[in-house]
Design a protein around this motif. Structure first.
Motif, PDB file in Angstrom:
ATOM      1  N   LEU A  81     -25.944  26.906  82.861  1.00  0.00           N
ATOM      2  CA  LEU A  81     -26.940  26.947  81.803  1.00  0.00           C
ATOM      3  C   LEU A  81     -27.336  28.381  81.454  1.00  0.00           C
ATOM      4  CD1 LEU A  81     -28.885  25.257  79.980  1.00  0.00           C
ATOM      5  CD2 LEU A  81     -30.575  25.581  81.804  1.00  0.00           C
ATOM      6  N   PHE A  82     -27.564  29.211  82.467  1.00  0.00           N
ATOM      7  CA  PHE A  82     -27.983  30.572  82.200  1.00  0.00           C
ATOM      8  C   PHE A  82     -26.850  31.389  81.582  1.00  0.00           C
ATOM      9  CE2 PHE A  82     -31.703  29.225  84.129  1.00  0.00           C
ATOM     10  CZ  PHE A  82     -32.673  30.213  84.102  1.00  0.00           C
ATOM     11  N   GLU A  83     -25.617  31.098  81.938  1.00  0.00           N
ATOM     12  CA  GLU A  83     -24.494  31.751  81.272  1.00  0.00           C
ATOM     13  C   GLU A  83     -24.487  31.373  79.789  1.00  0.00           C
ATOM     14  OE1 GLU A  83     -19.638  32.183  81.348  1.00  0.00           O
ATOM     15  OE2 GLU A  83     -20.570  30.628  82.587  1.00  0.00           O
ATOM     16  N   GLN A  84     -24.673  30.101  79.513  1.00  0.00           N
ATOM     17  CA  GLN A  84     -24.691  29.627  78.130  1.00  0.00           C
ATOM     18  C   GLN A  84     -25.841  30.260  77.346  1.00  0.00           C
ATOM     19  OE1 GLN A  84     -26.212  25.633  77.517  1.00  0.00           O
ATOM     20  NE2 GLN A  84     -24.590  25.236  76.013  1.00  0.00           N
ATOM     21  N   ARG A  85     -27.021  30.307  77.937  1.00  0.00           N
ATOM     22  CA  ARG A  85     -28.182  30.888  77.251  1.00  0.00           C
ATOM     23  C   ARG A  85     -28.007  32.383  77.034  1.00  0.00           C
ATOM     24  NH1 ARG A  85     -33.410  27.383  79.431  1.00  0.00           N
ATOM     25  NH2 ARG A  85     -32.714  25.486  78.381  1.00  0.00           N
ATOM     26  N   THR A  86     -27.433  33.054  77.991  1.00  0.00           N
ATOM     27  CA  THR A  86     -27.178  34.489  77.829  1.00  0.00           C
ATOM     28  C   THR A  86     -26.203  34.715  76.681  1.00  0.00           C
ATOM     29  OG1 THR A  86     -27.603  34.874  80.181  1.00  0.00           O
ATOM     30  CG2 THR A  86     -26.357  36.579  78.994  1.00  0.00           C
ATOM     31  N   ARG A  87     -25.155  33.920  76.642  1.00  0.00           N
ATOM     32  CA  ARG A  87     -24.172  34.035  75.559  1.00  0.00           C
ATOM     33  C   ARG A  87     -24.839  33.817  74.202  1.00  0.00           C
ATOM     34  NH1 ARG A  87     -20.953  29.800  76.147  1.00  0.00           N
ATOM     35  NH2 ARG A  87     -20.518  30.415  78.280  1.00  0.00           N
ATOM     36  N   ALA A 127     -20.614  30.374  89.290  1.00  0.00           N
ATOM     37  CA  ALA A 127     -21.240  31.657  89.616  1.00  0.00           C
ATOM     38  C   ALA A 127     -20.347  32.823  89.207  1.00  0.00           C
ATOM     39  CB  ALA A 127     -21.552  31.725  91.112  1.00  0.00           C
ATOM     40  N   SER A 128     -19.069  32.694  89.450  1.00  0.00           N
ATOM     41  CA  SER A 128     -18.132  33.755  89.084  1.00  0.00           C
ATOM     42  C   SER A 128     -18.122  33.965  87.568  1.00  0.00           C
ATOM     43  CB  SER A 128     -16.738  33.403  89.594  1.00  0.00           C
ATOM     44  OG  SER A 128     -15.823  34.399  89.237  1.00  0.00           O
ATOM     45  N   SER A 129     -18.073  32.886  86.820  1.00  0.00           N
ATOM     46  CA  SER A 129     -18.080  32.981  85.362  1.00  0.00           C
ATOM     47  C   SER A 129     -19.395  33.564  84.863  1.00  0.00           C
ATOM     48  CB  SER A 129     -17.842  31.593  84.758  1.00  0.00           C
ATOM     49  OG  SER A 129     -17.832  31.648  83.365  1.00  0.00           O
ATOM     50  N   TYR A 130     -20.501  33.111  85.429  1.00  0.00           N
ATOM     51  CA  TYR A 130     -21.830  33.615  85.061  1.00  0.00           C
ATOM     52  C   TYR A 130     -21.917  35.111  85.345  1.00  0.00           C
ATOM     53  CZ  TYR A 130     -27.005  33.903  85.256  1.00  0.00           C
ATOM     54  OH  TYR A 130     -28.327  34.255  85.088  1.00  0.00           O
ATOM     55  N   ALA A 131     -21.492  35.539  86.510  1.00  0.00           N
ATOM     56  CA  ALA A 131     -21.542  36.960  86.875  1.00  0.00           C
ATOM     57  C   ALA A 131     -20.668  37.797  85.942  1.00  0.00           C
ATOM     58  CB  ALA A 131     -21.111  37.147  88.325  1.00  0.00           C
ATOM     59  N   ARG A 132     -19.457  37.322  85.665  1.00  0.00           N
ATOM     60  CA  ARG A 132     -18.546  38.056  84.766  1.00  0.00           C
ATOM     61  C   ARG A 132     -19.130  38.234  83.373  1.00  0.00           C
ATOM     62  NH1 ARG A 132     -14.615  34.707  86.822  1.00  0.00           N
ATOM     63  NH2 ARG A 132     -14.616  33.523  84.882  1.00  0.00           N
ATOM     64  N   GLY A 133     -19.950  37.294  82.947  1.00  0.00           N
ATOM     65  CA  GLY A 133     -20.559  37.384  81.626  1.00  0.00           C
ATOM     66  C   GLY A 133     -21.408  38.622  81.433  1.00  0.00           C
ATOM     67  N   TYR A 134     -21.855  39.214  82.517  1.00  0.00           N
ATOM     68  CA  TYR A 134     -22.676  40.427  82.422  1.00  0.00           C
ATOM     69  C   TYR A 134     -21.840  41.704  82.414  1.00  0.00           C
ATOM     70  CZ  TYR A 134     -26.726  37.487  83.137  1.00  0.00           C
ATOM     71  OH  TYR A 134     -27.694  36.531  82.991  1.00  0.00           O
ATOM     72  N   ASP A 135     -20.550  41.600  82.669  1.00  0.00           N
ATOM     73  CA  ASP A 135     -19.692  42.780  82.756  1.00  0.00           C
ATOM     74  C   ASP A 135     -19.654  43.607  81.473  1.00  0.00           C
ATOM     75  OD1 ASP A 135     -19.066  42.137  85.365  1.00  0.00           O
ATOM     76  OD2 ASP A 135     -17.067  41.355  84.900  1.00  0.00           O
ATOM     77  N   THR A 136     -19.776  42.954  80.339  1.00  0.00           N
ATOM     78  CA  THR A 136     -19.626  43.665  79.067  1.00  0.00           C
ATOM     79  C   THR A 136     -20.938  43.827  78.298  1.00  0.00           C
ATOM     80  OG1 THR A 136     -19.067  41.600  77.945  1.00  0.00           O
ATOM     81  CG2 THR A 136     -17.225  42.914  78.822  1.00  0.00           C
ATOM     82  N   VAL A 137     -22.064  43.459  78.896  1.00  0.00           N
ATOM     83  CA  VAL A 137     -23.346  43.610  78.214  1.00  0.00           C
ATOM     84  C   VAL A 137     -23.659  45.100  78.093  1.00  0.00           C
ATOM     85  CG1 VAL A 137     -25.829  43.101  78.286  1.00  0.00           C
ATOM     86  CG2 VAL A 137     -24.175  41.377  79.054  1.00  0.00           C
ATOM     87  N   THR A 138     -23.893  45.533  76.866  1.00  0.00           N
ATOM     88  CA  THR A 138     -24.192  46.951  76.624  1.00  0.00           C
ATOM     89  C   THR A 138     -25.680  47.209  76.830  1.00  0.00           C
ATOM     90  OG1 THR A 138     -24.617  46.624  74.270  1.00  0.00           O
ATOM     91  CG2 THR A 138     -22.313  47.098  74.934  1.00  0.00           C
ATOM     92  N   GLU A 139     -26.031  48.470  76.961  1.00  0.00           N
ATOM     93  CA  GLU A 139     -27.431  48.831  77.205  1.00  0.00           C
ATOM     94  C   GLU A 139     -28.381  48.221  76.167  1.00  0.00           C
ATOM     95  OE1 GLU A 139     -30.203  52.776  77.699  1.00  0.00           O
ATOM     96  OE2 GLU A 139     -28.072  52.921  78.169  1.00  0.00           O
TER      97      GLU A 139
END
Length: 180
Positions: A81-87, A127-139
């Motif tokens: 859910l949090f991965e989806q909401r972040t996206r 968890a792995s997918s959720y964590a990877r989602g933050y890899d490309t978040v810019t400042e």
């Protein structure tokens, strides 16, 4: 399999954990920095396979409180859910999130009847997918906003911090420790 007793719903607004440390689990969500988010998602979900191997993982040790298995299913779904909401926050301007009733989800998804081994694999993958989602978040993207159905505003960072508290707190709920 018999239907488990009803869970006592948690109706608290936990957003206060962004302002101060949780007195139960000790996690200081508001102090988490952007570069820590992905690694912490992985760290705070790492103990679950061992928890799910416990002989009593399906048992509710306290009436009205989830079993370790049910908590693990919830943590898996929190990651999804949090991965989806972040996206959504990264793709849309100020999205509003649908209400998520975790207790309804637990009942409808039959958490208590799921296979612990499968849940361990699914949780690791989520968890792995959720964590990877933050890899490309810019400042600047860390400050993009979204709204919970009750009007609470989150940024990408504060939503991550809030979610991390959930992951940490549920380890406390099942008496599991985090390495490190």
């Amino acid at each position: 399999m018999t239907t488990p007793d009803p869970i006592t719903p948690d109706t608290k607004d936990w957003t206060w954990v962004l302002q101060k440390a949780c007195p139960d689990c000790g996690f200081e969500a508001g102090s988490v920095q952007p570069e820590q988010v992905g690694p912490l998602v992985l760290e705070l979900t790492q103990p679950w396979p061992a928890v799910l191997q416990r002989a009593d993982a399906r048992d509710r040790r306290t009436a009205g409180v989830w079993s370790d298995l049910e908590y693990a299913c919830h943590v898996r779904d929190v990651c999804r859910l949090f991965e989806q909401r972040t996206r959504l926050m990264l793709e849309q301007d100020e999205p509003t999130f649908d209400n998520w009733d975790q207790d309804v989800t637990a009942a409808e998804s039959r958490y208590a009847e799921q296979d612990p081994s499968a849940v361990a694999d699914e949780l690791r993958e989520a968890a792995s997918s959720y964590a990877r989602g933050y890899d490309t978040v810019t400042e600047p993207e860390w400050q993009r906003t979204g709204l919970r159905s009750n009007g609470s505003e989150f940024t990408v960072l504060t939503l991550a911090q809030y979610g991390l508290h959930d992951l940490r707190h549920h380890l406390h709920d099942v008496d599991a420790s985090v390495a490190g």
